[in-house]
Design a protein around this motif. Structure first.
Motif, PDB file in Angstrom:
ATOM      1  N   UNK A   1       0.834  -1.210   0.000  1.00 14.65           N
ATOM      2  CA  UNK A   1       0.000   0.000   0.000  1.00 14.65           C
ATOM      3  C   UNK A   1       0.867   1.258   0.000  1.00 14.65           C
ATOM      4  N   UNK A   2       1.909   1.251   0.814  1.00  7.05           N
ATOM      5  CA  UNK A   2       2.763   2.433   0.923  1.00  7.05           C
ATOM      6  C   UNK A   2       3.493   2.714  -0.377  1.00  7.05           C
ATOM      7  N   UNK A   3       3.897   1.663  -1.084  1.00  9.22           N
ATOM      8  CA  UNK A   3       4.657   1.825  -2.314  1.00  9.22           C
ATOM      9  C   UNK A   3       3.772   1.936  -3.550  1.00  9.22           C
ATOM     10  N   UNK A   4       2.464   1.788  -3.354  1.00 11.22           N
ATOM     11  CA  UNK A   4       1.554   1.913  -4.482  1.00 11.22           C
ATOM     12  C   UNK A   4       1.664   0.779  -5.480  1.00 11.22           C
ATOM     13  N   UNK A   5       2.018  -0.427  -5.002  1.00  9.19           N
ATOM     14  CA  UNK A   5       2.167  -1.582  -5.891  1.00  9.19           C
ATOM     15  C   UNK A   5       0.827  -2.298  -6.006  1.00  9.19           C
ATOM     16  N   UNK A   6       0.405  -2.543  -7.214  1.00  9.09           N
ATOM     17  CA  UNK A   6      -0.892  -3.174  -7.466  1.00  9.09           C
ATOM     18  C   UNK A   6      -0.768  -4.696  -7.347  1.00  9.09           C
ATOM     19  N   UNK A   7      -0.806  -5.190  -6.124  1.00  4.63           N
ATOM     20  CA  UNK A   7      -0.719  -6.624  -5.849  1.00  4.63           C
ATOM     21  C   UNK A   7      -1.385  -6.881  -4.506  1.00  4.63           C
ATOM     22  N   UNK A   8      -1.795  -8.120  -4.272  1.00  2.93           N
ATOM     23  CA  UNK A   8      -2.481  -8.486  -3.043  1.00  2.93           C
ATOM     24  C   UNK A   8      -1.562  -9.320  -2.150  1.00  2.93           C
TER      25      UNK A   8
ATOM     26  N   UNK B   1       4.347 -12.452  -8.033  1.00  2.00           N
ATOM     27  CA  UNK B   1       4.911 -11.110  -8.147  1.00  2.00           C
ATOM     28  C   UNK B   1       5.304 -10.768  -9.566  1.00  2.00           C
ATOM     29  N   UNK B   2       5.886 -11.721 -10.266  1.00  2.00           N
ATOM     30  CA  UNK B   2       6.265 -11.486 -11.663  1.00  2.00           C
ATOM     31  C   UNK B   2       5.023 -11.280 -12.517  1.00  2.00           C
ATOM     32  N   UNK B   3       3.959 -12.049 -12.219  1.00  4.62           N
ATOM     33  CA  UNK B   3       2.692 -11.881 -12.949  1.00  4.62           C
ATOM     34  C   UNK B   3       2.121 -10.479 -12.729  1.00  4.62           C
ATOM     35  N   UNK B   4       2.394  -9.893 -11.542  1.00  3.53           N
ATOM     36  CA  UNK B   4       1.925  -8.537 -11.245  1.00  3.53           C
ATOM     37  C   UNK B   4       2.824  -7.463 -11.862  1.00  3.53           C
ATOM     38  N   UNK B   5       3.906  -7.881 -12.504  1.00  6.43           N
ATOM     39  CA  UNK B   5       4.764  -6.920 -13.181  1.00  6.43           C
ATOM     40  C   UNK B   5       5.992  -6.494 -12.408  1.00  6.43           C
ATOM     41  N   UNK B   6       6.240  -7.093 -11.239  1.00  2.30           N
ATOM     42  CA  UNK B   6       7.425  -6.752 -10.461  1.00  2.30           C
ATOM     43  C   UNK B   6       8.642  -7.487 -11.013  1.00  2.30           C
TER      44      UNK B   6
END
Length: 272
Positions: free
Chosen positions: A42-49, A106-111
């Motif tokens: 949330x703090x880093x604004x990363x779109x992942x759960x 994480x890779x699927x989320x684009x990280x």
């Protein structure tokens, strides 16, 4: 010597269903890691759960843990371990397996893999520090070598899963204290984004985690009951893995100056 009579593998039974102390601590460890990661995302604004990260972590955690224990038992000639969560596990195997499977999400989320491991790295000692209480509360036999009865914190576990009535080192508590201290250092001193306008190189937290955990394991291992192996140059299996962790961490440290930096502005992270 402190006699811990209340340590036992089953803490509650209702309607034929057993609640294992080790399983409860594993659940607490995974829950704590989920909350910590959720705050970071949330703090880093990363779109992942964070919940999905942990759901992907669990099968790797189980497989990596039991795989190492089975391989170790096979080569040492010891009995094969239980494959359930009610008994202990190999932390190093579970960490490698869990990080690997959660990385797929994480890779699927684009990280990128490097950023992903940086996020997960501090959670590994957090989970370990809490999970070791499961080993302690169940008395699963991972206590340390015989200790002097005059040692103030020497303990015995007459009702444990693997009963012991002589004074031994409570190594699960040693490991818990060191791992939670390592988590606190990583989380607060290697904060992402770095406080005070400083930027943190991608990979820094991963490298520090590997080196410091390897050192931690080297400090603990003399008190454990793992046998040395001639095939591993006189080291125990876990000492050998600790050396590998330190070596990989130092190698990453050499490569870090060439890596990118974590954005100071969380909004930039969304586009990273």
């Amino acid at each position: 010597m402190i006699v811990i009579t209340w340590v036992q593998p089953v803490i509650y039974t209702a309607f034929g269903i057993k609640v294992y102390s080790y399983g409860v601590c594993v659940a607490a460890a995974l829950g704590s890691c989920t909350l910590a990661m959720s705050r970071d995302l949330d703090r880093l604004g990363i779109n992942a759960e964070a919940v999905l990260f942990m759901m992907c972590f669990i099968p790797g955690f189980w497989f990596g843990s039991k795989a190492q224990m089975v391989i170790s038992a096979f080569f040492s000639g010891e009995p094969m371990p239980s494959l359930g969560l009610e008994t202990g596990h190999s932390f190093m195997g579970s960490a490698i397996g869990g990080v690997t499977t959660s990385a797929l999400y994480g890779i699927w989320c684009g990280l990128s893999p490097a950023r992903l491991v940086d996020l997960i790295a501090p959670l590994v000692p957090l989970g370990h520090g809490i999970g070791k209480w499961g080993c302690f509360l169940s008395g699963d036999g991972c206590y340390g070598k015989k200790a002097s009865p005059d040692l103030p914190w020497a303990m015995s576990f007459p009702n444990g899963m693997v009963p012991v009535r002589e004074a031994v080192h409570p190594t699960p508590l040693y490991e818990s204290i060191l791992s939670l201290t390592l988590f606190a250092y990583l989380h607060f001193c290697l904060y992402i984004p770095a406080p005070g306008g400083r930027s943190l190189k991608v990979g820094r937290r991963t490298a520090v985690t590997l080196v410091l955990y390897g050192i931690e394991r080297m400090l603990i291992e003399p008190y454990r009951r793992h046998p040395a192996s001639e095939a591993l140059m006189g080291l125990t299996e876990y000492q050998f893995l600790a050396v590998v962790f330190v070596f990989v961490g130092l190698l990453l440290t050499v490569c870090i100056p060439r890596s990118s930096q974590w954005p100071l502005d969380p909004e930039k992270q969304k586009a990273a």
